[in-house]
Design a protein around this motif. Sequence first.
Motif, mmCIF file in Angstrom:
data_model
loop_
_atom_site.group_PDB
_atom_site.id
_atom_site.type_symbol
_atom_site.label_atom_id
_atom_site.label_comp_id
_atom_site.label_asym_id
_atom_site.label_seq_id
_atom_site.Cartn_x
_atom_site.Cartn_y
_atom_site.Cartn_z
ATOM 1 N N TYR A 82 7.434 -0.776 11.182
ATOM 2 C CA TYR A 82 7.133 0.526 10.578
ATOM 3 C C TYR A 82 6.033 1.231 11.363
ATOM 4 C CZ TYR A 82 2.677 -0.368 8.113
ATOM 5 O OH TYR A 82 1.374 -0.609 7.795
ATOM 6 N N ILE A 83 5.148 0.451 11.980
ATOM 7 C CA ILE A 83 4.094 1.083 12.775
ATOM 8 C C ILE A 83 4.657 1.616 14.090
ATOM 9 C CG2 ILE A 83 1.943 0.632 14.054
ATOM 10 C CD1 ILE A 83 0.967 -0.912 11.699
ATOM 11 N N GLN A 111 3.026 6.695 5.665
ATOM 12 C CA GLN A 111 1.800 6.690 6.462
ATOM 13 C C GLN A 111 1.602 8.055 7.130
ATOM 14 O OE1 GLN A 111 -0.414 4.193 6.559
ATOM 15 N NE2 GLN A 111 -1.792 5.338 7.896
ATOM 16 N N GLU A 123 -1.486 10.775 6.308
ATOM 17 C CA GLU A 123 -2.360 11.332 7.319
ATOM 18 C C GLU A 123 -2.120 12.820 7.522
ATOM 19 O OE1 GLU A 123 -2.546 8.889 10.813
ATOM 20 O OE2 GLU A 123 -2.550 7.047 9.626
ATOM 21 N N ARG A 132 -6.772 0.837 1.686
ATOM 22 C CA ARG A 132 -5.476 1.497 1.627
ATOM 23 C C ARG A 132 -4.492 0.383 1.331
ATOM 24 N NH1 ARG A 132 -3.028 5.784 1.964
ATOM 25 N NH2 ARG A 132 -1.768 5.224 3.760
ATOM 26 N N ARG A 184 -1.246 1.743 6.930
ATOM 27 C CA ARG A 184 -2.465 1.472 7.671
ATOM 28 C C ARG A 184 -3.581 2.374 7.166
ATOM 29 N NH1 ARG A 184 -1.766 1.783 13.806
ATOM 30 N NH2 ARG A 184 -1.925 3.994 13.278
ATOM 31 N N PRO A 185 -4.827 2.001 7.486
ATOM 32 C CA PRO A 185 -5.913 2.893 7.096
ATOM 33 C C PRO A 185 -5.750 4.247 7.777
ATOM 34 C CG PRO A 185 -6.762 0.807 7.946
ATOM 35 C CD PRO A 185 -5.298 0.820 8.204
ATOM 36 N N GLU A 225 -3.003 5.811 -3.343
ATOM 37 C CA GLU A 225 -2.773 4.473 -2.792
ATOM 38 C C GLU A 225 -4.011 3.906 -2.121
ATOM 39 O OE1 GLU A 225 -0.054 6.121 -0.240
ATOM 40 O OE2 GLU A 225 1.569 6.289 -1.703
#
Lengths: 467, 467
Positions: free
Chosen positions: A15-16, A60, A64, B284, B288-289, B395
């Motif tokens: 996923y990253i 994610q 962001e 988180r 990811r952070p 989250e």
Amino acid sequence: MNLIILEPRKITPLYIQLYNYYKKQIEENKLQQSEKLPSIRGLAKDLSISKITVEKAYQQLASEGYIDNCDRSRYTVNKLDGFISKVTPLLIDHSYQNGTMIQTSKVLYDFSSGEMDIDGFDFSLWKRYVSKAFLHKERLVSYGNIKGEEELRTEIAKYIQKSRGVYTHSSQIIIGAGVQNLLSILCSILKLENNSIAFEEPGFKNGRRIFADNAFSIKPIKMKKDGIDMEELFSSGENLVYVSPSHQFPTGYIMPIGRRNQLLNWAKAKNGTIIEDDYDSEFRYYGRPIPALKGLDTMGNVVYLGSFSKVIPPSIRISYMVLPEKFLDIYQKKSSLYNQAASTIEQLALAQFMSDGHLERQIRKLRKLYYEKSRLFFDAIKNILGENVEVNANESGLHTILTVKSKLQARELVEKALQHGCRVAPVEDYYWEVAPQKLPQIILYFSKIPAAEMRTAMKRLKDAWFM
Amino acid sequence: MNLIILEPRKITPLYIQLYNYYKKQIEENKLQQSEKLPSIRGLAKDLSISKITVEKAYQQLASEGYIDNCDRSRYTVNKLDGFISKVTPLLIDHSYQNGTMIQTSKVLYDFSSGEMDIDGFDFSLWKRYVSKAFLHKERLVSYGNIKGEEELRTEIAKYIQKSRGVYTHSSQIIIGAGVQNLLSILCSILKLENNSIAFEEPGFKNGRRIFADNAFSIKPIKMKKDGIDMEELFSSGENLVYVSPSHQFPTGYIMPIGRRNQLLNWAKAKNGTIIEDDYDSEFRYYGRPIPALKGLDTMGNVVYLGSFSKVIPPSIRISYMVLPEKFLDIYQKKSSLYNQAASTIEQLALAQFMSDGHLERQIRKLRKLYYEKSRLFFDAIKNILGENVEVNANESGLHTILTVKSKLQARELVEKALQHGCRVAPVEDYYWEVAPQKLPQIILYFSKIPAAEMRTAMKRLKDAWFM
């Protein structure tokens, strides 16, 4: 749309990898504002990965702010407003890196600080108390009592009653990580009534700084041999003053009882406040300690400041203040705005250490050690620096002031001393206004100089200044 | 002259008995100003004690200002200026004594604080690191590096690079005993250019307080779901702003990348400064952070604030800030005016703890613990409070905001919760100006509520508010 290549065997989760891919596309403007991303189901199928993987990547990106799903169906690219695409690490100026260290390595003898003699403290004993304090697990997971741990405040109340004649209750004691920390809190109380403060000149600069930072205007009042100049204080019109009567910093003068009464009467007449900084009263080498001004304060006009930094290692940052009753209500209202800054485990260790009588023993031990050192120190001054200096040898504390018979400026003397491996501090630094143009004056502490090297250290000063 | 009765077998040393006698005589005006005391030799002979005993008593009286020997022959009584003769211990108001404690004892569930779960930290492991740090004896006897211990600053530099994308050098990192401590120092730098600051509204009140104490005027800028209102910020004319973009406090909003870029561009255009408070970015639970704003800061306009208070117990008071290069010179000049306030031993222990990889393990462990707890928490809100509240379940972090569908004021809800054993905090406390008159809002932290009691705790809130 470009080909997405995912590498399942790579250490980076899928996923990253997916997230990175889309992030880059957006940052490089290959995917533009309002453009739709593939549906989760569709992309998962195309790439033969699970829907959850796609979902995590999209979430994610959404967190962001790269993408959004305002209409709850498909994710679209957000407006990015002039994205700075090349994020480079900041350039570092390495000149700061070891600035302090380079300087430190040259210093063989540090006369500039009242730090402790390395043999002045039994660390193995202290370690046992720190270990014991680990039993209070429940308290260690919290921010701690905002005033400081109750046990320690109780021990401090007993200690200042016995050693300083200050009768107070633990509820009036506030603990902090050093005097500056406490002064910040005190300023927030005092500023309700005051926007200026009378301050000993010269005086404790790091304390004065906190008042200046808190927008108090500073009114320097000159020091006389018997304490702060009362006439100047009266005519200043101030009704708040900061003093160190037991051993004025940096002059070393002791305020006699007559002047103490004058000061208390001044506060009474003006309904004013005296801040008493009692930073090193433990070190009287002859006779008993001078009683604290706070001990004479029947009107509740004195705020008392005490510190452990001279009697236990100053790396344990614990100081305290005694608030008079008139400030307790205001403090109570404001207290939740100021977190306790002293380490809980060190507070708990110190409370038990005091309760078991070790602080008194420690003070006796240090007093003896420093008494002997002070004799070596003043002997060395007399025998080695001799007629080249005048010295105010008093019977208290860990420092003195040297008046140096030299045509050089104080700063030049400091520089020359440093060239000879000695760090010293000029008295002029402790003035708020310009120091009077007299002979240069230097503060010398002896606490950190090893007894056996006192003469050697003093010879270096002689070489630096008079050869 | 009265008869002096000394009792050699008493525990009080003879010289103190003699000192006490004369002190009383002077205070009660039986010996008056300018009156001479007996000669040392004469008195010693009369009382059959040694001259040294008399000398010590006189010296003590002289040190305290009761007597003086100006003409170097005989001691005479000084002018005492309206001596307050009856020194009585201050009356104590015992109502303060257990104020906090009484309140605490009623609290079964504390939803008002982000303090740690008691099982969230391995104290026996930490204790080993504290013990090891005792080896640095030389450093423990000193006040410590003014910026914080070098090893810890190096570890922090590595940590924020890896976990937050912040590339910096240890020389730009300043350690302090909590964020308030660091903000005090920062204010002294910022005030050279600014006397006002834009602040998120609602926002972190204890941080804002430090700016207000330092005489900054506070310009509240309202929060929108995508971060601080940029239009309001632009039109405010400010060029200094305090934000918590990764997880705004207290709203919990996350600032999207577009808004981050806008903010950085704003700072660039204004040559302004952004203070980024990154207080709980470790938590988180999905993905990811969020990378730090500081990581995107190519212009060096961001001051980054980090804290360990959420990942290790907050009784260990260690926070840090990253200064951009533009402030390093000013800091360097001012640094000696601000003592390091964090405990050295805890700094050294933490450095080694981090270096050995334990901080990362600790964060992973806590994230898991809090993730599970957050699910129980949000489930309990949904199932127990249900339609009576609206909740912004995000989250991240350890808290959320409840909007309570009630005709009661927020303060009444707080009071009712307390009557049912739950401590909660109203969101209105975090407003600088008056909070908008909408439905009452309450902050709820879940970190300190034991997982097994989450439902029980939530039922108490239900009973308090809706029964």
